[in-house]
Write an enzyme that holds these catalytic residues in place. Structure first.
Site, PDB file in Angstrom:
ATOM      1  N   HIS A  70      -6.626  10.449  -7.267  1.00  0.00           N
ATOM      2  CA  HIS A  70      -5.962   9.732  -8.364  1.00  0.00           C
ATOM      3  C   HIS A  70      -6.183  10.449  -9.694  1.00  0.00           C
ATOM      4  O   HIS A  70      -5.264  10.608 -10.488  1.00  0.00           O
ATOM      5  CB  HIS A  70      -6.486   8.295  -8.456  1.00  0.00           C
ATOM      6  CG  HIS A  70      -5.668   7.327  -7.668  1.00  0.00           C
ATOM      7  ND1 HIS A  70      -4.481   6.816  -8.141  1.00  0.00           N
ATOM      8  CD2 HIS A  70      -5.847   6.776  -6.450  1.00  0.00           C
ATOM      9  CE1 HIS A  70      -3.967   5.987  -7.242  1.00  0.00           C
ATOM     10  NE2 HIS A  70      -4.790   5.946  -6.189  1.00  0.00           N
TER      11      HIS A  70
ATOM     12  N   SER B 268       3.039   2.263  -2.008  1.00  0.00           N
ATOM     13  CA  SER B 268       4.431   1.999  -2.387  1.00  0.00           C
ATOM     14  C   SER B 268       4.832   2.816  -3.605  1.00  0.00           C
ATOM     15  O   SER B 268       5.991   2.834  -3.991  1.00  0.00           O
ATOM     16  CB  SER B 268       4.623   0.512  -2.686  1.00  0.00           C
ATOM     17  OG  SER B 268       3.777   0.128  -3.751  1.00  0.00           O
TER      18      SER B 268
ATOM     19  N   LYS C 249       3.209   2.268  -6.560  1.00  0.00           N
ATOM     20  CA  LYS C 249       3.017   1.378  -7.711  1.00  0.00           C
ATOM     21  C   LYS C 249       2.120   1.993  -8.782  1.00  0.00           C
ATOM     22  O   LYS C 249       2.401   1.866  -9.969  1.00  0.00           O
ATOM     23  CB  LYS C 249       2.487   0.011  -7.275  1.00  0.00           C
ATOM     24  CG  LYS C 249       1.209   0.071  -6.458  1.00  0.00           C
ATOM     25  CD  LYS C 249       0.921  -1.254  -5.791  1.00  0.00           C
ATOM     26  CE  LYS C 249      -0.445  -1.268  -5.122  1.00  0.00           C
ATOM     27  NZ  LYS C 249      -0.638  -0.227  -4.083  1.00  0.00           N
ATOM     28  N   SER C 250       1.053   2.697  -8.364  1.00  0.00           N
ATOM     29  CA  SER C 250       0.160   3.333  -9.356  1.00  0.00           C
ATOM     30  C   SER C 250       0.881   4.451 -10.088  1.00  0.00           C
ATOM     31  O   SER C 250       0.778   4.573 -11.311  1.00  0.00           O
ATOM     32  CB  SER C 250      -1.096   3.875  -8.677  1.00  0.00           C
ATOM     33  OG  SER C 250      -1.925   2.818  -8.272  1.00  0.00           O
TER      34      SER C 250
ATOM     35  N   ALA D 100       0.843  -1.198   0.000  1.00  0.00           N
ATOM     36  CA  ALA D 100       0.000   0.000   0.000  1.00  0.00           C
ATOM     37  C   ALA D 100       0.879   1.248   0.000  1.00  0.00           C
ATOM     38  O   ALA D 100       1.879   1.303   0.700  1.00  0.00           O
ATOM     39  CB  ALA D 100      -0.909  -0.002   1.232  1.00  0.00           C
TER      40      ALA D 100
ATOM     41  N   THR E 183     -10.968   0.094 -11.632  1.00  0.00           N
ATOM     42  CA  THR E 183     -11.831  -0.998 -11.173  1.00  0.00           C
ATOM     43  C   THR E 183     -12.652  -0.580  -9.955  1.00  0.00           C
ATOM     44  O   THR E 183     -13.648  -1.210  -9.632  1.00  0.00           O
ATOM     45  CB  THR E 183     -10.995  -2.236 -10.816  1.00  0.00           C
ATOM     46  OG1 THR E 183     -10.019  -1.865  -9.847  1.00  0.00           O
ATOM     47  CG2 THR E 183     -10.310  -2.816 -12.037  1.00  0.00           C
TER      48      THR E 183
END
Lengths: 184, 148
Positions: free
Chosen positions: A57, A11, A13-14, A9, A42
């Site tokens: 986001h 990290s 990554k997105s 979480a 999603t």
């Protein structure tokens, strides 16, 4: 090309996946002319906290992105994406949760089939497909059988995608660790 | 001795089978998932075969349930001694021993004392095992990386 990007979480990554997707998009534009950069979210805004997360986001992505909601039906994404498009699916943990919770498909082998068909269609359309997920299997094993079953199914999906992927990247504190494929 | 560590369902067994691919000898498996008792390792280990031990979290949990939390150090020493016994027997027999361990230290601190004790002891066990092993592998979604 298929990418699998995962980590803990927050990290990074997105962010890593979005930057990589944007890079691939610019490269594809230069080479092949107009293509689309599609963000497949999603997660649905089921409550205020989720809405805020989605806003954060979205605000972080520039206008080159097209965002579509894909809670579980990946065929929507297949239909939306054209030849050579760059597709980012963020993230698999929520996708699987939506599949199971809405009882769209609960059998592990069928989940793999769905993923296999999706990857195949992306390859046929020469798309760049990036999956983002979360390493949730390194916690104490849950005694709750639903959670244990979820972890089992998620790992089956992860292992399948990694086996199909050209690149597999683990993100720690924003830094990529390249597990499969060359660095870069 | 070899140690293969990784998260739940990450594909550790398949990596172990790959590690032993070149080795024509059969493998003896001692697994808590098949209700094997850890005390039986010497009897389960067939002559001329390699030995794989898996499911340490279940063996540790049983031991924790038998004792008290204050016995943490005793338990750690007990397992350390077992690891050194395994190394000695491995050298004596001239075959390989492989330990499969579950990475489970990356969640939030568990609410139950027993779970906390398990997580701590298992983490120490992994560190001890890594120190005593010649090769250590970490498995991530079906892929493996050699750490030592």
């Amino acid at each position: 090309m298929i990418w699998f990007i995962s980590g803990g979480a927050r990290s990074g990554k997105s962010t890593y996946a979005e930057n990589k997707a944007a890079e691939l998009y610019e490269e594809a534009e230069r080479k092949n002319g107009a293509v689309n950069l599609i963000y497949a979210a999603t997660a649905r805004a089921s409550d205020e906290e989720m809405a805020e997360r989605i806003r954060r986001h979205r605000a972080g992505r520039s206008e080159i992105w097209q965002t579509i909601e894909v809670p579980w039906d990946l065929r929507q994404l297949v239909e939306a994406g054209g030849k050579g498009d760059v597709l980012l699916v963020d993230c698999l943990t929520v996708w699987l949760n939506n599949m199971l919770f809405n009882k769209k498909e609960t059998r592990t082998s069928k989940l793999i089939d769905i993923m296999s068909d999706f990857i195949q269609s992306a390859k046929e359309k020469e798309q760049q497909l990036l999956f983002v997920s979360n390493d949730v299997n390194e916690d104490l094993p849950s005694s709750n059988r639903y959670i244990a079953d979820y972890t089992y199914k998620l790992e089956a999906v992860h292992r399948f995608i990694v086996s199909q992927a050209d690149r597999a990247v683990q993100v720690n504190a924003g830094l990529p660790l390249h597990w499969k494929g060359e660095a870069g | 001795m070899q140690l293969v560590t990784g998260g739940a369902f990450s594909g550790k067994r398949r990596i172990v089978k790959e590690l032993f691919k070149e080795d024509p000898r059969e493998l003896s498996w001692l697994s808590s998932y098949n209700d094997d008792s850890l005390d039986n390792w010497l009897h389960v280990w067939q002559p001329g075969e390699g030995l794989v031990l898996e499911g340490w979290e279940n063996w540790l949990r049983e031991d924790i349930r038998l004792g008290e939390a204050s016995q943490m150090d005793t338990l750690r020493r007990k397992y350390y001694k077992l690891l050194t016994d395994l190394v000695r027997e491995e050298e004596f027999r001239g075959v390989r021993v492989c330990l499969i361990m579950l990475e489970m230290g990356k969640g939030i601190v568990p609410a139950e004392a027993e779970d906390r004790a398990l997580r701590d002891l298992h983490g120490w066990l992994q560190q001890d095992a890594a120190r005593l092993s010649e090769e250590v592998y970490y498995v991530w979604h079906g892929l493996s990386r050699r750490l030592k």
